[in-house]
Design an enzyme around this catalytic site. Structure first.
Site, short mmCIF file in Angstrom:
data_model
loop_
_atom_site.label_atom_id
_atom_site.label_comp_id
_atom_site.label_asym_id
_atom_site.label_seq_id
_atom_site.Cartn_x
_atom_site.Cartn_y
_atom_site.Cartn_z
N GLY A 146 22.70 -14.08 -6.36
CA GLY A 146 23.93 -13.74 -5.65
C GLY A 146 23.89 -12.45 -4.86
O GLY A 146 24.89 -12.09 -4.24
N GLU B 98 17.86 -13.81 -10.54
CA GLU B 98 17.27 -14.92 -9.78
C GLU B 98 17.93 -15.05 -8.41
O GLU B 98 18.63 -16.02 -8.15
CB GLU B 98 17.36 -16.23 -10.57
CG GLU B 98 18.75 -16.56 -11.06
CD GLU B 98 18.82 -17.78 -11.94
OE1 GLU B 98 17.83 -18.12 -12.61
OE2 GLU B 98 19.90 -18.42 -11.96
N PRO B 99 17.67 -14.11 -7.53
CA PRO B 99 18.24 -14.21 -6.17
C PRO B 99 17.53 -15.28 -5.35
O PRO B 99 16.34 -15.56 -5.55
CB PRO B 99 17.99 -12.83 -5.58
CG PRO B 99 16.99 -12.16 -6.45
CD PRO B 99 16.81 -12.94 -7.70
N GLY B 100 18.28 -15.88 -4.43
CA GLY B 100 17.68 -16.81 -3.48
C GLY B 100 17.79 -16.21 -2.09
O GLY B 100 16.80 -15.84 -1.45
N ARG C 196 26.61 -23.68 7.45
CA ARG C 196 27.37 -22.58 6.82
C ARG C 196 28.65 -22.20 7.56
O ARG C 196 29.70 -22.02 6.94
CB ARG C 196 26.47 -21.35 6.61
CG ARG C 196 25.23 -21.64 5.74
CD ARG C 196 24.49 -20.40 5.31
NE ARG C 196 25.21 -19.66 4.31
CZ ARG C 196 25.92 -18.58 4.52
NH1 ARG C 196 25.97 -18.06 5.75
NH2 ARG C 196 26.57 -17.98 3.56
N TYR D 281 31.73 -22.85 5.16
CA TYR D 281 32.29 -21.65 4.50
C TYR D 281 32.92 -20.67 5.49
O TYR D 281 33.18 -19.52 5.12
CB TYR D 281 31.20 -20.88 3.76
CG TYR D 281 30.24 -21.68 2.94
CD1 TYR D 281 30.67 -22.37 1.80
CD2 TYR D 281 28.88 -21.73 3.26
CE1 TYR D 281 29.76 -23.08 1.03
CE2 TYR D 281 27.98 -22.43 2.49
CZ TYR D 281 28.43 -23.11 1.38
OH TYR D 281 27.53 -23.81 0.61
N CYS E 62 30.40 -34.54 16.70
CA CYS E 62 31.78 -34.91 17.01
C CYS E 62 32.72 -34.55 15.87
O CYS E 62 33.24 -35.41 15.17
CB CYS E 62 31.83 -36.41 17.33
SG CYS E 62 33.29 -36.82 18.26
N TYR F 147 19.71 -21.16 3.09
CA TYR F 147 20.70 -22.23 3.16
C TYR F 147 20.92 -22.72 4.60
O TYR F 147 22.02 -23.10 4.97
CB TYR F 147 22.03 -21.79 2.52
CG TYR F 147 21.85 -21.26 1.11
CD1 TYR F 147 21.57 -22.14 0.07
CD2 TYR F 147 21.94 -19.90 0.82
CE1 TYR F 147 21.38 -21.67 -1.23
CE2 TYR F 147 21.76 -19.43 -0.47
CZ TYR F 147 21.48 -20.32 -1.49
OH TYR F 147 21.29 -19.85 -2.77
N1 LLP Z 1 21.10 -18.99 -9.55
C1 LLP Z 1 21.97 -20.01 -9.64
C2 LLP Z 1 22.19 -20.65 -10.95
C3 LLP Z 1 22.65 -20.45 -8.50
O1 LLP Z 1 23.50 -21.46 -8.61
C4 LLP Z 1 22.40 -19.83 -7.26
C5 LLP Z 1 23.08 -20.28 -6.05
C6 LLP Z 1 21.48 -18.76 -7.22
C7 LLP Z 1 20.85 -18.37 -8.39
C8 LLP Z 1 21.12 -18.04 -5.96
O2 LLP Z 1 22.19 -17.46 -5.31
P1 LLP Z 1 21.86 -16.50 -4.05
O3 LLP Z 1 21.07 -15.34 -4.56
O4 LLP Z 1 21.08 -17.29 -3.08
O5 LLP Z 1 23.18 -16.11 -3.53
N2 LLP Z 1 25.03 -22.67 0.11
C9 LLP Z 1 25.73 -21.42 -0.16
C10 LLP Z 1 25.23 -20.73 -1.37
C11 LLP Z 1 25.35 -21.58 -2.63
C12 LLP Z 1 24.53 -21.03 -3.71
C13 LLP Z 1 24.54 -21.88 -4.92
N3 LLP Z 1 23.87 -21.29 -6.02
C14 LLP Z 1 25.64 -20.52 1.09
O6 LLP Z 1 25.06 -20.94 2.09
O7 LLP Z 1 26.17 -19.42 1.09
#
Ligand code: LLP
Length: 415
Positions: A236, A271-273, A310, A314, A342, A371
């Site tokens: 997050g 666990e960042p993505g 996105r 959102y 469309c 994403y």
């Molecule tokens: N761990 C878990 C269990 C999660 O569900 C997620 C994201 C992450 C880690 C990583 O979160 P991050 O660090 O990437 O914020 N599609 C949306 C984001 C949905 C994320 C869902 N889970 C967007 O484009 O903002």
């Protein structure tokens, strides 16, 4: 590993290089810079130096990104069997792969239990009955329980996870479930929670609260079952999408996280993505039409909500930059940048001040590494875009552009 600046803005990308890539690979095109992925990984590692880091693969599962992140020594957090398969194929060691089951389909559990016999995967469960489903399959691998911490955060209500009943076992039921798991012979190694996505500013307070609750929970569970290896407090970490937004102070977030966690005999994990990949990617798109209207100038481009969902999903802001060679010499116009789908929601940006757009101009959309390609779709029978990865001076195609034939190939109906 070079850690680079805290943020890479859209204006920092080399326009000439992006124009050349668009010329060679056509548009819409995702460009991923692997050096920047490494820099982001290095900053995370420096700030969270004593913690365990996993990459939430859902942000971007393209092969070059997975391989690059694996080579930085972090693990992979996977949301599906497919992600587990791809993480293993990209070289992540089985012991470093976590499968976070969210209402898992049977096929996911079948695959993961099978894979766990060969690779020492960690399976994270978010509902008590997933324990039964794992037991039925003879699972005896490492287990983690995801708690619903009752506190959520994030850039949009649709990505605030922590308090949503869908995710995790209610906090107060976790100790009992942990004891049950141990009594039934599971190798309980960890606890997990995730507040939401895109945390920054005031959300940090919610993050701290989540971590504090997880610290308390971990102390209770350790008292009851004897030991835990880790407590993962999720991903997050937010990145600045707007040009004037400041980046997170990672060191401060790390210090606050440790402090809120307190004294627990288990390794703290994150666990960042998004943080690994967001500013390592841009989306290139070509202007198809320029339409002056009484309200605004509509700039129609060849990328839309099927390429980058996105903004439609959102209301997310992504910076947009004209890469026209003479952009600096043009007057500016307030424009709405819209896709070819469309749907009214198919707008990449509204009220954007752009150098007078012309047909054929190339535009770049920033922070598209997380994403972006990952959430692309075939709606309106639009083939998904191509992806190219750059690494220093080299550029290599990573995903070829889809064709309509790729889409119709799946159809089984014949006259
Ligand atoms: N761990 C878990 C269990 C999660 O569900 C997620 C994201 C992450 C880690 C990583 O979160 P991050 O660090 O990437 O914020 N599609 C949306 C984001 C949905 C994320 C869902 N889970 C967007 O484009 O903002």
């Amino acid at each position: 590993m070079r850690s680079g600046p805290a943020v890479r803005r859209l204006s920092d990308w080399d326009a000439e290089r992006l124009r050349a890539l668009a010329g060679e690979y056509e548009t819409p095109l995702y460009v991923l810079d692997l050096d920047r992925v490494r820099e982001n990984a290095a900053r995370l590692r420096a700030a969270f130096d004593a913690e365990e880091i996993s990459y939430a693969a859902k942000a971007n599962t393209t092969r070059p990104v997975l391989e690059t992140i694996e080579s930085t020594g972090v693990g992979a957090e996977c949301a599906s069997a497919g992600e587990v398969e791809r993480a293993l194929a990209a070289g992540f060691g089985g012991g470093d792969v976590r499968y976070t089951a969210v209402n898992p389909p049977d096929e996911d559990l079948d695959y993961v239990v099978q894979a766990a016999t060969e690779h020492d995967l960690i399976v994270t469960i978010g509902a008590a009955d997933t324990l039964d489903r794992l037991a039925e399959r003879g699972f005896s691998g490492r287990l983690c329980i995801r708690a619903n911490p009752g506190v959520g955060a994030g850039h949009h209500e649709k990505v605030s996870t922590g308090a949503a009943p869908k995710f995790g076992v209610p906090l107060d039921r976790v100790p009992e479930l942990a004891s049950e798991a141990v009594d039934r012979g599971f190798d309980l190694v960890g606890l997990h929670a995730h507040a939401g996505s895109g945390i920054s500013g005031e959300d940090l307070q919610a993050h701290r609260e989540l971590v504090a609750r997880m610290g308390d929970l971990a102390r209770t569970v350790i008292d009851e079952v004897g030991r835990l290896e880790f407590v993962n407090v999720g991903g997050g970490l937010g990145v600045p999408y707007r040009e004037d937004e400041s980046p997170l102070d990672l060191e401060a977030v790390a210090a606050a996280t440790r402090e809120a966690f307190g004294d627990v005999e288990a390794t703290l994990g994150i666990e960042p993505g998004r943080y690994f990949v967001a500013d390592a990617g841009v989306l290139l798109t070509r202007v198809n039409t320029v339409k002056p209207t009484p309200e605004t100038t509509v700039v129609g481009v060849d990328a839309g909500m099927t390429t980058l969902v996105r903004p439609a999903m959102y209301d997310s802001y992504h910076a947009i930059r004209s890469l026209a060679p003479d952009a600096g010499a043009r007057e500016t116009t307030s424009a709405t940048v819209a896709g070819p789908i469309c749907e009214t929601a198919d707008v990449l940006g509204e009220d954007r001040s752009l150098p007078d757009p012309e047909r054929g101009d190339l535009l770049a959309v920033g922070n598209a590494g997380a994403y972006g390609y990952e959430m692309s779709s075939n709606y309106n029978s639009r083939p998904r875009p191509a992806v190219v990865a750059i690494d220093g001076e080299t550029a290599r195609p990573a995903v070829r552009r889809e064709t309509v034939a790729d889409i119709t190939e799946l159809e089984t109906w014949s006259k």
